[in-house]
Design a protein around this motif. Sequence first.
Motif, PDB file in Angstrom:
ATOM      1  N   MET A  40      -5.214   1.288  -5.093  1.00  0.00           N
ATOM      2  CA  MET A  40      -5.374  -0.142  -5.380  1.00  0.00           C
ATOM      3  C   MET A  40      -6.000  -0.871  -4.217  1.00  0.00           C
ATOM      4  O   MET A  40      -6.077  -0.359  -3.105  1.00  0.00           O
TER       5      MET A  40
ATOM      6  N   TRP B  72      -1.220   5.521  -7.034  1.00  0.00           N
ATOM      7  CA  TRP B  72      -1.964   4.460  -7.691  1.00  0.00           C
ATOM      8  C   TRP B  72      -2.914   3.844  -6.670  1.00  0.00           C
ATOM      9  O   TRP B  72      -2.502   2.989  -5.880  1.00  0.00           O
TER      10      TRP B  72
ATOM     11  N   GLN C  64       1.868  -1.804 -12.927  1.00  0.00           N
ATOM     12  CA  GLN C  64       1.708  -1.093 -11.659  1.00  0.00           C
ATOM     13  C   GLN C  64       1.337  -2.060 -10.542  1.00  0.00           C
ATOM     14  O   GLN C  64       1.871  -1.974  -9.427  1.00  0.00           O
ATOM     15  N   ASP C  65       0.431  -2.970 -10.846  1.00  0.00           N
ATOM     16  CA  ASP C  65       0.041  -3.976  -9.850  1.00  0.00           C
ATOM     17  C   ASP C  65       1.267  -4.771  -9.401  1.00  0.00           C
ATOM     18  O   ASP C  65       1.464  -5.013  -8.206  1.00  0.00           O
TER      19      ASP C  65
ATOM     20  N   GLY D   7      -4.489  -0.902 -10.928  1.00  0.00           N
ATOM     21  CA  GLY D   7      -3.711  -0.142 -11.903  1.00  0.00           C
ATOM     22  C   GLY D   7      -3.499  -0.983 -13.150  1.00  0.00           C
ATOM     23  O   GLY D   7      -4.242  -1.921 -13.421  1.00  0.00           O
TER      24      GLY D   7
ATOM     25  N   CYS E  82       2.121   1.790  -3.507  1.00  0.00           N
ATOM     26  CA  CYS E  82       1.026   2.295  -4.353  1.00  0.00           C
ATOM     27  C   CYS E  82       0.791   3.779  -4.091  1.00  0.00           C
ATOM     28  O   CYS E  82       0.649   4.574  -5.026  1.00  0.00           O
TER      29      CYS E  82
ATOM     30  N   THR F  38     -10.493   3.742  -4.951  1.00  0.00           N
ATOM     31  CA  THR F  38     -10.320   2.610  -5.854  1.00  0.00           C
ATOM     32  C   THR F  38     -11.551   1.721  -5.763  1.00  0.00           C
ATOM     33  O   THR F  38     -12.324   1.811  -4.816  1.00  0.00           O
TER      34      THR F  38
ATOM     35  N   THR G  24       0.830  -1.207   0.000  1.00  0.00           N
ATOM     36  CA  THR G  24       0.000   0.000   0.000  1.00  0.00           C
ATOM     37  C   THR G  24       0.867   1.260   0.000  1.00  0.00           C
ATOM     38  O   THR G  24       0.568   2.232  -0.704  1.00  0.00           O
TER      39      THR G  24
ATOM     40  N   ALA H 153      -1.996  -7.159  -5.807  1.00  0.00           N
ATOM     41  CA  ALA H 153      -2.445  -5.773  -5.904  1.00  0.00           C
ATOM     42  C   ALA H 153      -3.269  -5.661  -7.173  1.00  0.00           C
ATOM     43  O   ALA H 153      -2.959  -6.300  -8.181  1.00  0.00           O
TER      44      ALA H 153
ATOM     45  N   CYS I  87       3.640  -2.802  -6.982  1.00  0.00           N
ATOM     46  CA  CYS I  87       3.118  -2.722  -5.614  1.00  0.00           C
ATOM     47  C   CYS I  87       3.224  -4.062  -4.896  1.00  0.00           C
ATOM     48  O   CYS I  87       3.621  -4.128  -3.736  1.00  0.00           O
TER      49      CYS I  87
END
Length: 144
Positions: free
Chosen positions: A44, A42, A132-133, A128, A37, A64, A34, A125, A136
């Motif tokens: 998530m 971002w 991006q996932d 995104g 992110c 999100t 977190t 995650a 994170c």
Amino acid sequence: MSISKWSAMAAVTLPKYGADISVDTAKVIAAAATKECAAHSWPMAIAVTDTHGALVYYEKMDDTELSQAAVEKAAAAALYKRPTRAFYDVTAKAGPFMLTMPGVLAAPGAWPVIKDGKIIGALAASGGTGDQDDVCAKAGLAAL
């Protein structure tokens, strides 16, 4: 996919399962994910499952969606002992045959959680892009 490539994949030795992840450990890795992110702005959802794919901890950042995808990706990473990017990559190259496997969400962003060489659960995650996932989720794993 050719038979030789499939055989090579099947020959890979995957880690064994260990004791299931504790809630305290799940919170530590989720907090690190977190934080990563948030550093990128971002928003998530973060999910941590045990070795059987059962939800242990879930956190949704403000702004999100409520992401069942995070839970499903974490479960797939735990049950199939590999990052979900592996399913995504195979599907992108070989077509949708991979989508017929029960419980597979072929999207990046989930990784098995490994401690002392054994899988204790999985972290995902979602919210995104796949990359991006992954960023994170990997930050969460680095906290272990």
